[in-house]
Design an enzyme around this catalytic site. Sequence first.
Site, short mmCIF file in Angstrom:
data_model
loop_
_atom_site.label_atom_id
_atom_site.label_comp_id
_atom_site.label_asym_id
_atom_site.label_seq_id
_atom_site.Cartn_x
_atom_site.Cartn_y
_atom_site.Cartn_z
N ASP A 44 8.88 -6.79 10.39
CA ASP A 44 9.15 -6.34 9.02
C ASP A 44 10.05 -5.10 8.97
O ASP A 44 9.71 -4.10 8.35
CB ASP A 44 7.84 -6.12 8.26
CG ASP A 44 7.09 -7.43 8.06
OD1 ASP A 44 7.40 -8.12 7.08
OD2 ASP A 44 6.23 -7.76 8.89
N HIS A 46 12.86 -4.87 7.40
CA HIS A 46 13.24 -4.71 5.98
C HIS A 46 14.34 -3.67 5.74
O HIS A 46 14.21 -2.78 4.90
CB HIS A 46 12.01 -4.40 5.13
CG HIS A 46 11.12 -5.59 4.93
ND1 HIS A 46 11.55 -6.75 4.34
CD2 HIS A 46 9.82 -5.81 5.27
CE1 HIS A 46 10.56 -7.63 4.32
NE2 HIS A 46 9.51 -7.10 4.88
N ASP A 87 11.39 -10.86 9.24
CA ASP A 87 11.71 -10.10 8.03
C ASP A 87 12.58 -8.88 8.38
O ASP A 87 12.21 -7.73 8.15
CB ASP A 87 10.46 -9.67 7.24
CG ASP A 87 10.11 -10.67 6.14
OD1 ASP A 87 10.75 -11.73 6.08
OD2 ASP A 87 9.18 -10.37 5.35
N ASN A 119 10.09 -14.91 5.89
CA ASN A 119 10.44 -15.48 4.59
C ASN A 119 11.64 -14.78 3.97
O ASN A 119 12.45 -15.39 3.29
CB ASN A 119 9.24 -15.44 3.62
CG ASN A 119 8.64 -14.07 3.45
OD1 ASN A 119 8.26 -13.43 4.42
ND2 ASN A 119 8.55 -13.59 2.22
N HIS A 120 11.78 -13.47 4.23
CA HIS A 120 12.90 -12.74 3.61
C HIS A 120 14.25 -13.03 4.27
O HIS A 120 15.28 -12.65 3.71
CB HIS A 120 12.62 -11.24 3.58
CG HIS A 120 11.67 -10.89 2.48
ND1 HIS A 120 12.04 -10.87 1.16
CD2 HIS A 120 10.34 -10.62 2.49
CE1 HIS A 120 11.00 -10.58 0.41
NE2 HIS A 120 9.95 -10.42 1.20
N ASP A 123 16.16 -14.80 1.74
CA ASP A 123 16.68 -14.15 0.53
C ASP A 123 18.18 -14.39 0.45
O ASP A 123 18.82 -14.08 -0.56
CB ASP A 123 16.38 -12.65 0.53
CG ASP A 123 14.89 -12.37 0.45
OD1 ASP A 123 14.14 -13.31 0.15
OD2 ASP A 123 14.48 -11.24 0.72
N HIS A 218 5.59 -15.11 11.58
CA HIS A 218 5.71 -14.34 10.35
C HIS A 218 4.80 -15.03 9.33
O HIS A 218 5.26 -15.75 8.46
CB HIS A 218 7.16 -14.27 9.88
CG HIS A 218 7.35 -13.26 8.80
ND1 HIS A 218 7.52 -11.92 9.04
CD2 HIS A 218 7.30 -13.38 7.45
CE1 HIS A 218 7.61 -11.27 7.91
NE2 HIS A 218 7.45 -12.14 6.92
N HIS A 251 4.63 -9.93 8.41
CA HIS A 251 4.49 -10.42 7.04
C HIS A 251 3.46 -9.65 6.20
O HIS A 251 3.76 -9.25 5.08
CB HIS A 251 4.18 -11.92 7.01
CG HIS A 251 4.20 -12.54 5.64
ND1 HIS A 251 5.26 -12.38 4.77
CD2 HIS A 251 3.30 -13.33 4.99
CE1 HIS A 251 5.00 -13.06 3.65
NE2 HIS A 251 3.82 -13.63 3.75
N GLN A 253 2.39 -6.79 6.99
CA GLN A 253 2.80 -5.39 7.16
C GLN A 253 1.61 -4.46 7.38
O GLN A 253 1.48 -3.42 6.73
CB GLN A 253 3.70 -4.95 6.00
CG GLN A 253 4.98 -5.79 5.97
CD GLN A 253 5.97 -5.44 4.87
OE1 GLN A 253 6.60 -6.32 4.30
NE2 GLN A 253 6.16 -4.16 4.60
N ARG A 374 10.89 10.44 -19.69
CA ARG A 374 9.46 10.69 -19.52
C ARG A 374 8.75 10.96 -20.85
O ARG A 374 7.64 10.48 -21.09
CB ARG A 374 9.33 11.90 -18.58
CG ARG A 374 7.96 12.22 -18.11
CD ARG A 374 8.02 13.56 -17.36
NE ARG A 374 6.68 13.97 -16.97
CZ ARG A 374 6.18 13.80 -15.76
NH1 ARG A 374 6.90 13.26 -14.81
NH2 ARG A 374 4.95 14.19 -15.50
N ARG A 378 6.25 7.39 -21.73
CA ARG A 378 4.81 7.58 -21.53
C ARG A 378 4.05 7.65 -22.86
O ARG A 378 2.85 7.92 -22.88
CB ARG A 378 4.56 8.87 -20.74
CG ARG A 378 5.11 8.78 -19.32
CD ARG A 378 4.82 10.02 -18.50
NE ARG A 378 5.39 9.86 -17.16
CZ ARG A 378 4.88 10.39 -16.07
NH1 ARG A 378 3.79 11.14 -16.14
NH2 ARG A 378 5.44 10.20 -14.90
N ARG A 409 11.46 6.46 -13.92
CA ARG A 409 11.83 7.85 -13.70
C ARG A 409 13.12 8.29 -14.37
O ARG A 409 13.51 9.44 -14.25
CB ARG A 409 11.95 8.14 -12.19
CG ARG A 409 10.81 7.61 -11.37
CD ARG A 409 9.47 8.17 -11.76
NE ARG A 409 9.30 9.57 -11.44
CZ ARG A 409 8.15 10.23 -11.55
NH1 ARG A 409 7.07 9.61 -12.01
NH2 ARG A 409 8.08 11.49 -11.22
ZN ZN Z 1 7.27 -11.51 4.95
#
Ligand code: ZN
Length: 548
Positions: A44, A46, A87, A119-120, A123, A218, A251, A253, A374, A378, A409
């Site tokens: 992972d 990423h 990943d 799986n990623h 993407d 994964h 996966h 993580q 903000r 909120r 933010r």
């Molecule tokens: Zn994954």
Amino acid sequence: MKNSALLTLAAFTGLVSLSATAGASEPQWQKDKSYQLTILHTNDNHGRFWSNRHGEYGMAARKTLIDSIRAEVAAAGGQLLLLSGGDINTGVPESDLQDAEPDFKGMGMIGYDAMAIGNHEFDNELAVIRKQQSWVDFPFLAANIYDEKSGKRLFKPYQIFTKGDLRIAVMGLTTDDTKKLGNPEFMGNIAFTKPVDEAKALVPELQEKADVIIATTHMGHYQDAAFGINAPGDVTLARSVAGIDMIIGGHSQDPVCADAQGQMITKYKAGMACMPDTQNGTLIMQAHEWGKYVGRADLEFKNGELNLVSYQLIPVNLKKKVKNAEGKKVRVLIGDEIAEDAKLKAFLTPYQEQGQEQLQQKIGSVDGKLEGDRGVVRFQPTNMGHLIALAQMEKVGADLAVMNSGGIRDSIAEGEITYKDVLKVQPFANIVSFVELDGKELWDYLSVVASKPIDSGAFAQFAGVDLTITNGELKTASVNGQAIDAGKTYRMAINSYIASGGDKYPALNTHSGYVNSGFVDAEVLKDYIQNNSPLSASAHDKGNVIRN
Ligand SMILES: [Zn+2]
């Protein structure tokens, strides 16, 4: 009839045994000799080729660490394999915008031997995966991914490594949730079969060809095989298929860590001792995520048996906060400082700079202000709150979505929008998740989150649901124009922060219907803007919440 059938069968079995003999090498290991084998692993990644702003992890430091272990193992006459649980893609814009080129090429320079497909990796379309394969000379392994039309595997199911006298088989397996979690556009003609079935079929073949069998997967580690509505993970694999020596996973993580008594540690902290999960004689390992750790298993092979000698998760420049002499909180290293490999750092630097430059490019536009200030978000439903919730809802095919306003933010001004603008709105890299709830659970959940007070980060924003809230009390709630039905199941999108109980929301990450999609929130919003621009600011006004 009978004779020819017999003949065919004989010819067929003859062929099989012939090819099996031709393909199988004989064991080379010597009786009573002890062989040292070290397996290093990460998962992972990423997009984390670069270290974070506190100087934690990053591929350049990872290379230094791995190089030093390689030298140590070689000096002791041992063998080493470096594996990834997949990943590699998705999570950091600087990497995503360049199809993870720095990550894959960095892995090549570090000297990975093989990786599972995550799986990623899907993407992107298959052509991008093929390009990524061309950047490295190690195999992407997956025994359970097929081209639907030809019925042929799209990737090598396994690779056999000859390391000294040892033959080590590494097979790849990918979660069969991939099609459910990913972009259907990229997986039209791709089939994911059940990893357990593929492993059952392959292990006898690998037992003939290899002395050690490793699955790099994964699929996720779910304690005691409690995988909920996720596809089964590594624990199920180990319990269902005999003969796998080790599973190098990814996966979920997690730092997969048991204590000395074999009990799983649920709140693992860097620096603590860690042992693999052992199931049905199979060692299961996972090194959390992002290259935060390098997992190191030192094993001994003797007379056909493989035994674990020691295991550790080595933190890669991870830090913890402590109070200094003046009582100020500062970050200090948990383990030894690992210097960055200068050559790899120099290689990665232009990619980091290029990625940051690309963040300034236009991704879309809006005809009015998207309100994320903000002092507003909120206190009342806003178009930004609705837009974010809607983007997450659509990404995971949910019926509705809930978003905490504390995770919003910044605003986006009328006009052109860049990725950098989106990252200012959602800087936390929370993960878009979903949970399947029955109508009663959903009503109870919405009642709690609808009651969150104004002027707090917990104040909720919604999409896909019409609500009436009177004095903080939920009065009516309907999805798709229908009042919530206690007997129906609903899919609700939420981010990983509130799913884990952040902002004092009810925790849902241990619910059996919980699924972590792995998509970063800012990227989901960026994609939505990219696909729906020019955006109408008023179309997202307030969502459908009446507060009185
Ligand atoms: Zn994954």
